[in-house]
Design an enzyme around this catalytic site. Sequence first.
Site, PDB file in Angstrom:
ATOM      1  N   GLY A   1       0.262   5.555   0.327  1.00  0.00           N
ATOM      2  CA  GLY A   1      -0.618   6.596   0.631  1.00  0.00           C
ATOM      3  C   GLY A   1       0.224   8.241   0.472  1.00  0.00           C
ATOM      4  O   GLY A   1       1.329   8.123  -0.126  1.00  0.00           O
ATOM      5  N   GLY A   2      -0.229   9.434   0.896  1.00  0.00           N
ATOM      6  CA  GLY A   2       0.121  10.395   0.294  1.00  0.00           C
ATOM      7  C   GLY A   2       1.585  10.683   1.507  1.00  0.00           C
ATOM      8  O   GLY A   2       2.221  11.527   0.785  1.00  0.00           O
ATOM      9  N   MET A   3       1.687  10.155   2.417  1.00  0.00           N
ATOM     10  CA  MET A   3       2.784  10.213   3.096  1.00  0.00           C
ATOM     11  C   MET A   3       3.907   9.122   3.652  1.00  0.00           C
ATOM     12  O   MET A   3       4.835   8.967   3.584  1.00  0.00           O
ATOM     13  CB  MET A   3       2.572  10.901   4.704  1.00  0.00           C
ATOM     14  CG  MET A   3       3.663  11.349   5.395  1.00  0.00           C
ATOM     15  SD  MET A   3       2.870  12.474   6.882  1.00  0.00           S
ATOM     16  CE  MET A   3       1.927  11.246   7.614  1.00  0.00           C
ATOM     17  N   GLY A   4       3.003   7.966   3.294  1.00  0.00           N
ATOM     18  CA  GLY A   4       3.867   6.669   3.694  1.00  0.00           C
ATOM     19  C   GLY A   4       3.678   5.480   2.947  1.00  0.00           C
ATOM     20  O   GLY A   4       2.873   5.463   1.795  1.00  0.00           O
ATOM     21  N   GLU A   5       4.645   4.545   3.205  1.00  0.00           N
ATOM     22  CA  GLU A   5       4.388   3.260   2.250  1.00  0.00           C
ATOM     23  C   GLU A   5       4.381   1.851   3.241  1.00  0.00           C
ATOM     24  O   GLU A   5       4.752   2.177   4.269  1.00  0.00           O
ATOM     25  CB  GLU A   5       5.608   3.181   1.481  1.00  0.00           C
ATOM     26  CG  GLU A   5       5.648   3.931   0.455  1.00  0.00           C
ATOM     27  CD  GLU A   5       7.249   3.905  -0.339  1.00  0.00           C
ATOM     28  OE1 GLU A   5       7.205   4.379  -1.476  1.00  0.00           O
ATOM     29  OE2 GLU A   5       8.265   3.360   0.324  1.00  0.00           O
ATOM     30  N   VAL A   6       3.542   1.104   2.927  1.00  0.00           N
ATOM     31  CA  VAL A   6       3.206  -0.025   3.822  1.00  0.00           C
ATOM     32  C   VAL A   6       3.657  -1.256   3.059  1.00  0.00           C
ATOM     33  O   VAL A   6       3.465  -1.641   1.875  1.00  0.00           O
ATOM     34  CB  VAL A   6       1.658  -0.147   4.093  1.00  0.00           C
ATOM     35  CG1 VAL A   6       1.802  -1.368   5.098  1.00  0.00           C
ATOM     36  CG2 VAL A   6       1.162   1.160   4.630  1.00  0.00           C
TER      37      VAL A   6
ATOM     38  N   GLY B   1       0.830  -0.938  -0.185  1.00  0.00           N
ATOM     39  CA  GLY B   1      -0.035  -0.116   0.018  1.00  0.00           C
ATOM     40  C   GLY B   1       0.888   1.202  -0.059  1.00  0.00           C
ATOM     41  O   GLY B   1       2.154   1.113   0.611  1.00  0.00           O
TER      42      GLY B   1
ATOM     43  N   ASP C   1      -9.245  11.773   7.426  1.00  0.00           N
ATOM     44  CA  ASP C   1      -8.937  11.377   6.125  1.00  0.00           C
ATOM     45  C   ASP C   1      -9.832  10.161   6.139  1.00  0.00           C
ATOM     46  O   ASP C   1      -9.425   8.913   5.558  1.00  0.00           O
ATOM     47  CB  ASP C   1      -7.556  11.072   6.090  1.00  0.00           C
ATOM     48  CG  ASP C   1      -7.099  11.107   4.524  1.00  0.00           C
ATOM     49  OD1 ASP C   1      -8.009  11.342   3.514  1.00  0.00           O
ATOM     50  OD2 ASP C   1      -6.100  10.459   4.033  1.00  0.00           O
TER      51      ASP C   1
ATOM     52  N   LYS D   1       4.977   0.149   8.306  1.00  0.00           N
ATOM     53  CA  LYS D   1       5.011   1.568   7.287  1.00  0.00           C
ATOM     54  C   LYS D   1       5.901   2.413   7.683  1.00  0.00           C
ATOM     55  O   LYS D   1       6.113   2.528   8.792  1.00  0.00           O
ATOM     56  CB  LYS D   1       3.514   2.188   7.794  1.00  0.00           C
ATOM     57  CG  LYS D   1       3.235   3.158   6.967  1.00  0.00           C
ATOM     58  CD  LYS D   1       1.830   3.831   7.476  1.00  0.00           C
ATOM     59  CE  LYS D   1       1.383   5.011   6.638  1.00  0.00           C
ATOM     60  NZ  LYS D   1      -0.110   5.599   7.005  1.00  0.00           N
TER      61      LYS D   1
END
Length: 934
Positions: A13-18, A11, A138, A33
Amino acid sequence: MQRYELIRLIGKGGMGEVYLAHDKACSRRVALKRIREDLSGNALLRQRFLREAKIAADLIHPGIVPVYSICSDGEAVYYTMPYIEGFSLKSLLKSVWQKEVLSKELEEKTSVKSFLPIFDKICATVEYIHSKGVLHRDLKPDNILLGLFGEVVIIDWGAAIFKHAKELKLEQDDEAAVSFDERNICYSSMTIPGKIVGTPDYMAPESLLGVEASEKTDIYALGLILYQMLTLAFPYRRKKGRKLSYRDVVLPPIEMSPYREIPPSLSQIAMKAIAINPADRFSSIQELRQALQPYLQGDPEWTVKATLMAKEKSCWKYYDPILLSRYFPVLASSPAQWYNFMLSEVEISASTRVEYTVTKSAVHEGMGILFLPSKEAERGEFYCGYGLWFSVQNHELTVSLIKNGIEIQKKSQEMISQQSRFAILIEKSDNRIAVFVEQALFILHIDYLPSLGNRLGVIIQDLQGMSNIAISESIGALRVSCLAVPDAFLSEKLYDQAAIFYRKIRDSFPGRKESYEAQFRLGVTLLTQIEEQGGDLTQALSSFDYLHGGAGAPLEYLGKALVYQRNGSFVEEIRCLLFALKRYSQHPEIPRLEDHLCFRLYDSLHKHRSEALVFMLLILWIAPEKISVREEERFLRIIYHKQQATLFCQVDKAPLQFRSSKMELFLSFWTGFSLFLPELFRRAGGLRDYQALADIFYVAGVSGNREAFMQFSTALANVSDEITFPESLHNQKVAELMFFVKGVEALRNKDYQKAKKLLWKTPFTLQLYALDMFHIQAFLDEEIESFIDLLQAIYDPTSEEERDHILVYIIQTHLWNRDLERAYKLLNDRFPLDEELAEYSEAFILWGCYLALTGDRVAVKAHFSRCRYKYGKSALIGKCVDGDIFDYLDNLVWWEKKMTLFQSYFLLRCLNESPRRYEKYRQAYLSMENNFFD
């Protein structure tokens, strides 16, 4: 990050990666994350990332993934969580976008019915975080994870913040938040780091204009999620990238997706949640969840279909005077009087609610409401179908339920004397009819066959006293079921044709509700056909076997319970219901079985009161919410005499509360239904309730349930060194109960001296319980001297008040020994034979035994002929003077039956009857299950 081995990206997102990662230290898979590499140098975003991890770590809720560890050393900034297998809500919604035909599985997964529990879980999580002072900011389908095993969790807490935190102001100052023109907002589905917190597509209009976030902004996002669940579409019909004014009209869900059959009020809930003005939205998540409860609980939504004015002839197809005897021939009151009869012009649906108010004077001579099959109504055969007859006499309201001219249920209840008008509500569904008076359930009837009629008829004398009649329709009734065709055949008693169509539906929808419902109705059809045409009812059992282990598994046992009910096999009926309720406690069809229990309670109160107490116990244990406060009062009146005749209720003077463990024990005692005793024992032990434990031992022992008695004895011995009961219960110790248990065992083994020594160490209540448990067996085994010895040992040191409890046993011993003088003196002094002596009391029966010893059989029969209840315990004991009473015992509750057999035996001994006569009653008593002294 040496501890973790990254497996794959799952996954972004706007700020992180999972990432899916392997935790080498714990040898497990985790979700890791970390901050995006291109943003790792931004101190503010780094701070926000760590804030996200700490907020998630502080929150503990099933809807939030817990945090295992947080790392912020050096350049590596990450945190780890459990890895939950599943998919996002967005991916599920995306799988149906722009598809005209869905697979059955996907259609079921994305149905409104399936989505609502998911949405409620999301709301429950948000309600929790709001209670902790946290805003998510969010919320969107991307951030909702649906686990493979029913988990619903909210992820990505990067935008989350504590309400009124300083960071709200810092974000506006340090991030140089963009100024937006409210006339031309460009929506996006991606969080924009460093620009604005949240995903523009799911942000409330005020947030896009820079207004500080609040609970209302989270509610707006939830409203958009609900909108998508209802419609499978986003509310804004636009091409990708097109700018859209937030003032543009948003179509309500019911208009956006008319094919989805969305209830209007559910559509309104979604629209209220996404109102442009925050003041027009729900005030809290709790209010939003409360609005959804009727749909989650299965309660129907009602809309008014028609209003019928009693005096307006245009509202009615027929409007004529009639003789009451033609419609309600079974009624005893004034059947030859003329009434106004009205038959509705409008047809009513399968699920209908009828509401009106009526004056007491208007129903003084009675009024009727009819649900008539259209075909019969067209032919003028108005006696078919169901009817309700209301009448008020002497401030008492009586309601009779009549089917095809036969009264099948009747209930009376006292009304408030000053009340001149009352409200009546009747709810009718395919197989259920419920009558409410002043919002309290008055009558409930379940037929299990959809044949309640679709025309409304009214019979009344005084039209002035009746309000307009509101006919409301359930939204669910607007759907035409595929079962309607066989149901129609069934209502016409065309059983073979109905069976053919039920089988076709069953085979056409494997694994779906329509299939198992068709099979269930097929079984009921065959049962009804056999019952009507004659034959072995148990042949219908095999029809319900088809449901075994499938999606409708509880209905197998409900169907079999119906077979056993109609066959008169009460024990087998209860076994089936209990098995289904225990094995499938979380099944969606269980409320249906709970409704059936409720119906059987009311039905048995009318027909077989001996069965009613069993259903009362089951409902108290399984679905206590089904019984209203007003019904509690009624049931307490019904069991009042039994309460007065129950030893552990006599010992404890506190009123018997309906919703209590003591009531459950009371019902277990009278019915012989011991299944719940272990849980009652565990509950009493946990509460350190000495009196409750003593009562449970008494019930197990006196009922003859030796297995339960010894099981409880062993459990008590295991904690005898650990527990001391609180001072509020006189600091009684477990040791006293152990002396009692061992004393009772000594009595059973006929070691009477040991029993006396052990019982001497117990309080009077336990001595009394042991005495009561022993006295019946002493008389049955003709070992009276041992009983008298124990009785005297207990009697001598007791107070006058305590002696009152054992007076009955002393009188019994005098009667057994034919000491008429002493027996008469005690009876006459303490229980004078007058009109006030209650027939249900022990003294009433002892007077009959005394008269029997005088040799005056005529006096004995005259004494018992005073009984008002012809088939009550005392009356039946009187009947044994001239004949057997075994054919009448089925009208009695289990404990009543046991005591009737014992006291009949005792009376016949007093009458000096032949051993052959009284021995039958002795053997019948001993043959009853769970005799403790066997």
